[in-house]
Design a protein around this motif. Structure first.
Motif, PDB file in Angstrom:
ATOM      1  N   VAL A  86       0.841  -1.199   0.000  1.00 23.75           N
ATOM      2  CA  VAL A  86       0.000   0.000   0.000  1.00 23.75           C
ATOM      3  C   VAL A  86       0.876   1.249   0.000  1.00 23.75           C
ATOM      4  O   VAL A  86       0.643   2.185  -0.757  1.00 23.75           O
ATOM      5  CB  VAL A  86      -0.944   0.005   1.223  1.00 23.75           C
ATOM      6  N   ALA A  87       1.906   1.264   0.852  1.00 26.54           N
ATOM      7  CA  ALA A  87       2.815   2.406   0.908  1.00 26.54           C
ATOM      8  C   ALA A  87       3.514   2.610  -0.435  1.00 26.54           C
ATOM      9  O   ALA A  87       3.683   3.751  -0.893  1.00 26.54           O
ATOM     10  CB  ALA A  87       3.839   2.206   2.016  1.00 26.54           C
ATOM     11  N   ARG A  88       3.883   1.529  -1.083  1.00 30.15           N
ATOM     12  CA  ARG A  88       4.537   1.631  -2.390  1.00 30.15           C
ATOM     13  C   ARG A  88       3.575   2.212  -3.426  1.00 30.15           C
ATOM     14  O   ARG A  88       3.947   3.105  -4.197  1.00 30.15           O
ATOM     15  CB  ARG A  88       5.022   0.245  -2.836  1.00 30.15           C
ATOM     16  N   GLN A  89       2.320   1.738  -3.424  1.00 33.10           N
ATOM     17  CA  GLN A  89       1.322   2.262  -4.364  1.00 33.10           C
ATOM     18  C   GLN A  89       1.074   3.753  -4.151  1.00 33.10           C
ATOM     19  O   GLN A  89       1.042   4.541  -5.109  1.00 33.10           O
ATOM     20  CB  GLN A  89      -0.002   1.511  -4.196  1.00 33.10           C
ATOM     21  N   VAL A  90       0.887   4.140  -2.896  1.00 32.53           N
ATOM     22  CA  VAL A  90       0.604   5.541  -2.596  1.00 32.53           C
ATOM     23  C   VAL A  90       1.811   6.411  -2.940  1.00 32.53           C
ATOM     24  O   VAL A  90       1.662   7.510  -3.485  1.00 32.53           O
ATOM     25  CB  VAL A  90       0.211   5.707  -1.114  1.00 32.53           C
ATOM     26  N   GLY A  91       3.020   5.922  -2.648  1.00 29.35           N
ATOM     27  CA  GLY A  91       4.216   6.676  -2.983  1.00 29.35           C
ATOM     28  C   GLY A  91       4.365   6.895  -4.477  1.00 29.35           C
ATOM     29  O   GLY A  91       4.688   8.002  -4.933  1.00 29.35           O
ATOM     30  N   GLU A  92       4.119   5.866  -5.264  1.00 20.99           N
ATOM     31  CA  GLU A  92       4.206   5.993  -6.720  1.00 20.99           C
ATOM     32  C   GLU A  92       3.139   6.943  -7.248  1.00 20.99           C
ATOM     33  O   GLU A  92       3.400   7.758  -8.151  1.00 20.99           O
ATOM     34  CB  GLU A  92       4.053   4.612  -7.366  1.00 20.99           C
ATOM     35  N   LEU A  93       1.931   6.859  -6.689  1.00 16.64           N
ATOM     36  CA  LEU A  93       0.854   7.746  -7.129  1.00 16.64           C
ATOM     37  C   LEU A  93       1.171   9.196  -6.786  1.00 16.64           C
ATOM     38  O   LEU A  93       0.982  10.104  -7.623  1.00 16.64           O
ATOM     39  CB  LEU A  93      -0.461   7.316  -6.480  1.00 16.64           C
ATOM     40  N   LEU A  94       1.660   9.443  -5.583  1.00 15.09           N
ATOM     41  CA  LEU A  94       2.019  10.796  -5.187  1.00 15.09           C
ATOM     42  C   LEU A  94       3.099  11.371  -6.095  1.00 15.09           C
ATOM     43  O   LEU A  94       2.992  12.507  -6.572  1.00 15.09           O
ATOM     44  CB  LEU A  94       2.509  10.797  -3.733  1.00 15.09           C
ATOM     45  N   ARG A  95       4.109  10.583  -6.382  1.00 16.48           N
ATOM     46  CA  ARG A  95       5.192  11.020  -7.270  1.00 16.48           C
ATOM     47  C   ARG A  95       4.663  11.353  -8.663  1.00 16.48           C
ATOM     48  O   ARG A  95       5.019  12.376  -9.250  1.00 16.48           O
ATOM     49  CB  ARG A  95       6.249   9.925  -7.359  1.00 16.48           C
ATOM     50  N   ASP A  96       3.766  10.509  -9.168  1.00 14.09           N
ATOM     51  CA  ASP A  96       3.236  10.723 -10.517  1.00 14.09           C
ATOM     52  C   ASP A  96       2.352  11.968 -10.577  1.00 14.09           C
ATOM     53  O   ASP A  96       2.370  12.711 -11.564  1.00 14.09           O
ATOM     54  CB  ASP A  96       2.443   9.497 -10.973  1.00 14.09           C
ATOM     55  N   VAL A  97       1.555  12.203  -9.537  1.00 14.51           N
ATOM     56  CA  VAL A  97       0.689  13.378  -9.508  1.00 14.51           C
ATOM     57  C   VAL A  97       1.533  14.650  -9.489  1.00 14.51           C
ATOM     58  O   VAL A  97       1.241  15.621 -10.200  1.00 14.51           O
ATOM     59  CB  VAL A  97      -0.266  13.334  -8.290  1.00 14.51           C
ATOM     60  N   ILE A  98       2.594  14.664  -8.689  1.00 13.62           N
ATOM     61  CA  ILE A  98       3.472  15.832  -8.629  1.00 13.62           C
ATOM     62  C   ILE A  98       4.163  16.052  -9.969  1.00 13.62           C
ATOM     63  O   ILE A  98       4.247  17.181 -10.464  1.00 13.62           O
ATOM     64  CB  ILE A  98       4.515  15.662  -7.504  1.00 13.62           C
ATOM     65  N   ARG A  99       4.618  14.961 -10.581  1.00 11.32           N
ATOM     66  CA  ARG A  99       5.302  15.072 -11.874  1.00 11.32           C
ATOM     67  C   ARG A  99       4.363  15.638 -12.934  1.00 11.32           C
ATOM     68  O   ARG A  99       4.758  16.470 -13.755  1.00 11.32           O
ATOM     69  CB  ARG A  99       5.830  13.710 -12.305  1.00 11.32           C
ATOM     70  N   THR A 100       3.118  15.192 -12.924  1.00  9.86           N
ATOM     71  CA  THR A 100       2.150  15.652 -13.914  1.00  9.86           C
ATOM     72  C   THR A 100       1.792  17.121 -13.714  1.00  9.86           C
ATOM     73  O   THR A 100       1.641  17.880 -14.679  1.00  9.86           O
ATOM     74  CB  THR A 100       0.863  14.802 -13.834  1.00  9.86           C
ATOM     75  N   ALA A 101       1.689  17.534 -12.456  1.00  4.62           N
ATOM     76  CA  ALA A 101       1.281  18.908 -12.158  1.00  4.62           C
ATOM     77  C   ALA A 101       2.383  19.914 -12.406  1.00  4.62           C
ATOM     78  O   ALA A 101       2.118  21.066 -12.780  1.00  4.62           O
ATOM     79  CB  ALA A 101       0.820  19.007 -10.709  1.00  4.62           C
TER      80      ALA A 101
END
Length: 243
Positions: A86-101
């Motif tokens: 779960v921590a890995r999924q959330v970390g990857e999602l957070l990184r991707d959202v920041i990269r996209t924004a």
């Protein structure tokens, strides 16, 4: 700004967050920062957020969408085999959202950054607590570091360092957190009431006590006034300096 604390007790986990966000002293709003997903009898997952509000709301919304769309190939935290996953999924999602924004790509110091605290338990493993950074990497609470803070941490940290014990009851832990938050509220206008509280008892696989604490809450008022009086009494009891 924000202030959130997660404690890893021997009995389980305790989470508390404020609800204030601001873009300057004349633009203050109230938003929830504590979120929980659960499958009763199987898992409870709680997340608290600090940082750019658009980033954190996007992460929470995407996590929600993934739990509601089983046909979607995106991984869901309700299907993850472990809290580490779960921590890995959330970390990857957070990184991707920041990269996209961010127009310049992923940058931890950008205006789009955010930090997430994640805790809970999935059947087959113990209760765990993680601190997830904007880059997507994370730390796990341990015996040496049994609590995490995110946001405006400095004012409320001293009391936790001095008084926290993993053997605390939930009632003692909530009292400690309220003192920590009260100290922060007195020192920083960017952190504000009401506060959201959630407890989780290890191996229960059920959401524990949930409560929103307002400025009029009798127990919070008693803690705030009592702590102030106790500090004054302790200060007066110390020996005076002599030239």
């Amino acid at each position: 700004m924000t202030y959130c604390v997660g404690l890893r007790l021997e009995k389980g986990l305790v989470f508390m967050s404020d609800t204030r966000t601001n873009s300057g002293v004349d633009n203050i709003s109230q938003f929830k920062k504590l979120f929980t997903w659960s499958k009763p009898g199987e898992r409870v997952i709680t997340m608290m957020t600090a940082g750019n509000l658009a980033t954190t709301q996007t992460v929470v919304s995407l996590l929600d969408e993934r739990t509601k769309a089983p046909e979607d190939r995106s991984p869901s935290i309700l299907d993850a085999p472990s809290m580490f996953d779960v921590a890995r999924q959330v970390g990857e999602l957070l990184r991707d959202v920041i990269r996209t924004a961010s127009p310049t790509g992923e940058r931890a110091d950008s205006t789009f950054d955010a930090t997430i605290m994640l805790g809970g338990q999935i059947r087959g493993g113990g209760a765990r607590l993680f601190l997830i950074y904007p880059e997507g990497n994370f730390l796990e609470a341990s015996t040496d570091t049994p609590f995490f803070q995110i946001g405006e941490t400095k004012y409320g940290r001293p009391i936790i360092l001095r008084a926290f014990e993993p053997t605390m009851t939930y009632e003692q832990a909530v009292k400690l957190l309220l003192v920590s938050f009260d100290s922060t509220l007195k020192a920083n206008l960017s952190v504000g009431l009401p506060l959201d509280l959630m407890t989780y008892q290890e191996d229960s696989f059920e959401v524990g006590h949930e409560r929103r604490i307002t400025a009029e809450d009798p127990y919070y008022v008693a803690i705030s006034q009592g702590w102030g009086d106790a500090l004054k009494s302790a200060f007066k009891a110390l020996p005076d300096f002599h030239f």
